[in-house]
Design a protein around this motif. Structure first.
Motif, PDB file in Angstrom:
ATOM      1  N   VAL A  75       0.861  -1.048   0.055  1.00  0.00           N
ATOM      2  CA  VAL A  75      -0.045  -0.091  -0.081  1.00  0.00           C
ATOM      3  C   VAL A  75       0.932   1.221  -0.057  1.00  0.00           C
ATOM      4  N   VAL A  76       2.038   1.238   0.747  1.00  0.00           N
ATOM      5  CA  VAL A  76       2.905   2.467   0.778  1.00  0.00           C
ATOM      6  C   VAL A  76       3.448   2.466  -0.650  1.00  0.00           C
ATOM      7  N   ASP A  77       3.755   1.545  -1.318  1.00  0.00           N
ATOM      8  CA  ASP A  77       4.313   1.509  -2.545  1.00  0.00           C
ATOM      9  C   ASP A  77       3.257   2.237  -3.651  1.00  0.00           C
ATOM     10  N   GLU A  78       1.939   1.799  -3.556  1.00  0.00           N
ATOM     11  CA  GLU A  78       0.948   2.163  -4.138  1.00  0.00           C
ATOM     12  C   GLU A  78       0.567   3.721  -4.269  1.00  0.00           C
ATOM     13  N   ILE A  79       0.700   4.187  -2.811  1.00  0.00           N
ATOM     14  CA  ILE A  79       0.217   5.618  -2.450  1.00  0.00           C
ATOM     15  C   ILE A  79       1.338   6.491  -3.028  1.00  0.00           C
ATOM     16  N   GLY A  80       2.649   5.957  -2.808  1.00  0.00           N
ATOM     17  CA  GLY A  80       3.748   6.701  -3.486  1.00  0.00           C
ATOM     18  C   GLY A  80       4.505   7.699  -2.511  1.00  0.00           C
ATOM     19  N   LEU A  81       4.464   7.185  -1.134  1.00  0.00           N
ATOM     20  CA  LEU A  81       5.101   7.823  -0.117  1.00  0.00           C
ATOM     21  C   LEU A  81       6.631   7.581  -0.297  1.00  0.00           C
ATOM     22  N   GLU A  82       7.492   8.787  -0.152  1.00  0.00           N
ATOM     23  CA  GLU A  82       8.959   8.879  -0.436  1.00  0.00           C
ATOM     24  C   GLU A  82       9.611   8.454   0.942  1.00  0.00           C
ATOM     25  N   PRO A  83      10.372   7.180   0.607  1.00  0.00           N
ATOM     26  CA  PRO A  83      11.253   6.938   1.972  1.00  0.00           C
ATOM     27  C   PRO A  83      12.198   8.086   2.264  1.00  0.00           C
ATOM     28  N   LEU A 132      -1.996  11.360   2.287  1.00  0.00           N
ATOM     29  CA  LEU A 132      -2.571  10.317   3.061  1.00  0.00           C
ATOM     30  C   LEU A 132      -3.785  10.432   3.627  1.00  0.00           C
ATOM     31  N   GLU A 133      -4.213  11.670   3.702  1.00  0.00           N
ATOM     32  CA  GLU A 133      -5.781  11.948   4.091  1.00  0.00           C
ATOM     33  C   GLU A 133      -6.618  11.690   3.080  1.00  0.00           C
ATOM     34  N   SER A 134      -6.134  11.858   1.786  1.00  0.00           N
ATOM     35  CA  SER A 134      -6.761  11.655   0.526  1.00  0.00           C
ATOM     36  C   SER A 134      -7.096  10.273   0.367  1.00  0.00           C
ATOM     37  N   ARG A 135      -6.039   9.310   0.710  1.00  0.00           N
ATOM     38  CA  ARG A 135      -5.793   7.773   0.480  1.00  0.00           C
ATOM     39  C   ARG A 135      -6.373   7.018   1.875  1.00  0.00           C
ATOM     40  N   LEU A 136      -6.881   7.731   2.869  1.00  0.00           N
ATOM     41  CA  LEU A 136      -7.255   6.906   3.958  1.00  0.00           C
ATOM     42  C   LEU A 136      -8.068   6.022   3.837  1.00  0.00           C
ATOM     43  N   THR A 137      -9.403   6.263   3.316  1.00  0.00           N
ATOM     44  CA  THR A 137     -10.454   5.302   2.914  1.00  0.00           C
ATOM     45  C   THR A 137      -9.946   4.112   2.085  1.00  0.00           C
ATOM     46  N   ALA A 138      -9.175   4.389   1.335  1.00  0.00           N
ATOM     47  CA  ALA A 138      -8.604   3.324   0.160  1.00  0.00           C
ATOM     48  C   ALA A 138      -7.671   2.338   1.267  1.00  0.00           C
ATOM     49  N   LEU A 139      -6.916   2.992   2.149  1.00  0.00           N
ATOM     50  CA  LEU A 139      -5.776   2.108   2.727  1.00  0.00           C
ATOM     51  C   LEU A 139      -6.581   1.290   3.824  1.00  0.00           C
ATOM     52  N   VAL A 171      -7.069   2.399  13.695  1.00  0.00           N
ATOM     53  CA  VAL A 171      -6.478   3.819  14.080  1.00  0.00           C
ATOM     54  C   VAL A 171      -5.339   3.834  13.193  1.00  0.00           C
ATOM     55  N   VAL A 172      -5.231   5.236  12.515  1.00  0.00           N
ATOM     56  CA  VAL A 172      -4.131   5.571  11.673  1.00  0.00           C
ATOM     57  C   VAL A 172      -3.643   6.956  12.185  1.00  0.00           C
ATOM     58  N   LEU A 212      -5.606  10.606  12.048  1.00  0.00           N
ATOM     59  CA  LEU A 212      -6.434  10.597  10.745  1.00  0.00           C
ATOM     60  C   LEU A 212      -7.898   9.924  10.826  1.00  0.00           C
ATOM     61  N   THR A 213      -7.890   8.909  11.722  1.00  0.00           N
ATOM     62  CA  THR A 213      -8.854   8.152  11.749  1.00  0.00           C
ATOM     63  C   THR A 213     -10.142   8.835  13.131  1.00  0.00           C
ATOM     64  N   GLU A 214     -11.338   8.238  12.744  1.00  0.00           N
ATOM     65  CA  GLU A 214     -12.399   8.358  13.964  1.00  0.00           C
ATOM     66  C   GLU A 214     -11.916   8.135  15.194  1.00  0.00           C
ATOM     67  N   HIS A 215     -11.411   6.839  15.255  1.00  0.00           N
ATOM     68  CA  HIS A 215     -10.883   6.244  16.599  1.00  0.00           C
ATOM     69  C   HIS A 215      -9.440   6.723  16.932  1.00  0.00           C
ATOM     70  N   ASP A 216      -9.169   7.021  18.136  1.00  0.00           N
ATOM     71  CA  ASP A 216      -7.669   7.561  18.677  1.00  0.00           C
ATOM     72  C   ASP A 216      -7.109   6.647  19.468  1.00  0.00           C
TER      73      ASP A 216
END
Length: 400
Positions: A105-113, A151-158, A167-168, A188-192
């Motif tokens: 999922v990290v690869d798909e989102i394109g987060l930069e290490p 990340l916020e835009s991809r949260l539902t997909a994640l 919890v994210v 980012l999520t409803e639950h903390d």
């Protein structure tokens, strides 16, 4: 336990890999007994509490390396290059199944290490905590807010791809140094918080809250302390370094009418207060339970009157350095009839016990939180001589 990463020389974190587990456990037990022999010559040692040899860790702290679209998750080598350990066998099975999917999922989102050598990039660590319920807390450690909107835009997909992640959060760690996380946490999520059932108590872990990495052994540790609390029957319990309230809430459940926990982390105190409120819903007859944010070593701020003149207990679970002379001196003059001391460093424990001459060590037990390593957890029950009733503690092993 057999590990391909260890055999190939890619990871040497498990220094005892290949040593039969029975030998590991016996060696740790012997070391703890030997180290405490001078400070606790008459202590009764209970049978060591073992762990599973593998698949015991409820937490994964993964360093992210590689490049965007092809990350590594694991550790860094001596040259600060990523070493992928996504198949590590130490993690509980649900985490073993989750980690490769998370990396994808990290690869798909394109987060930069984050590149340590070049000092550029964003994603530093992925921190996962697994509850016995099967739910997971995911903390994504970034250098800055640059990827937050992504990340916020991809949260539902994640979460659709990783439904066990309830919890994210994003943790910001902007400094270029070997620090796992920073001070800023963005939920980012409803639950903390993450509900973590441990024995008869459910602890509610917030993102910055500490919890032992071995849930099964932690439950055994709490049960042992709880058994001692039932035997002592204290009117009050003061839990120092209380964290998220594990020892304190198990003491309350054991019938202690007045329990106070002290912890330096406000986030951990919030976790403990939530857990206490939820526990009271199921047990309305629970005694008084209070948590305070403060430094356990600030002896001037500690409540000596709480301990009174009858049977009372102080629980200490300090970091590796131990409690030190100031807190030991306070305990000496506190009037507490009993002390339960849980330690992850038997050497500092031995030094501290020597600073508590008014107390006699009655029982001790090794809890093996960290198989394949020399790390250990040992818990000791101390009794002030004026309150001595040795026969009380002859059957604690059977009750724990």
């Amino acid at each position: 336990m057999q590990c391909d990463y260890f055999d190939a020389g890619r990871c040497r974190s498990c220094a005892l890999m290949g040593v039969p587990y029975a030998v590991q456990l016996a060696d740790k037990d012997e070391r703890c007994r030997r180290t405490l022999a001078g400070a606790a010559p008459s202590v009764s040692w209970l049978e060591p509490f073992p762990s599973a040899e593998s698949a015991f860790r409820n937490k994964a702290k993964l360093v992210v390396g590689g490049v965007t679209g092809a990350v590594t998750v694991g550790i860094l080598d001596a040259d600060a290059n990523g070493v992928d350990l996504r198949g590590c066998g130490l993690y509980e099975q649900p985490l073993q199944h989750l980690i490769p999917r998370l990396a994808a999922v990290v690869d798909e989102i394109g987060l930069e290490p984050y590149d340590v050598t070049a000092r550029r990039g964003e994603l530093k660590h992925l921190i996962l905590t697994l509850s016995p319920t099967g739910e997971v807390m995911l903390r994504i450690v970034l250098r800055s807010r640059r990827h937050q909107a992504l990340l916020e835009s991809r949260l539902t997909a994640l979460q659709a791809r990783l439904p066990e992640v309830s919890v994210v959060t994003v943790n910001l760690q902007p400094e270029h140094k070997a620090v796992l996380e920073g001070d800023t946490e963005l939920v980012l999520t409803e639950h903390d918080d993450l509900a973590m059932p441990v024995g008869g108590v459910t602890l509610h872990l917030r993102p910055n809250s500490f919890f032992q990495t071995n849930t099964t052994v932690a439950a055994g540790l709490y049960r042992q302390a709880q058994a001692w609390t039932r035997t002592v029957g204290p009117a009050a319990v003061l839990d120092l370094y209380c964290g998220v309230g594990g020892f304190a809430l198990h003491s309350a459940q054991a019938g202690a009418p007045h329990v106070v926990g002290v912890e330096v982390s406000p986030e951990a105190v919030r976790s403990a207060e939530t857990s206490a409120a939820r526990l009271r819903e199921d047990h309305p007859d629970l005694g008084s339970v209070e948590f305070r944010a403060g430094d356990a070593t600030d002896v001037d701020a500690l409540d000596r009157e709480l301990l009174g003149t009858g049977r009372s207990m102080v629980v200490v679970n300090p970091p590796r350095r131990g409690i030190g002379p100031d807190l030991a001196g306070w305990l000496e003059g506190s009037g507490a009839s009993h002390v339960t001391y849980s330690s992850c460093n038997v050497d500092s424990l031995a030094r501290d016990l020597a600073l508590l001459p008014s107390y006699t060590a009655r029982e001790a037990r090794l809890f093996d939180m960290f198989p394949q390593t020399s790390h250990h957890e040992v818990i000791v029950l101390l009794e002030r001589e004026s309150h001595s009733r040795p026969s009380d503690f002859t059957t604690a092993a059977a009750r724990s």
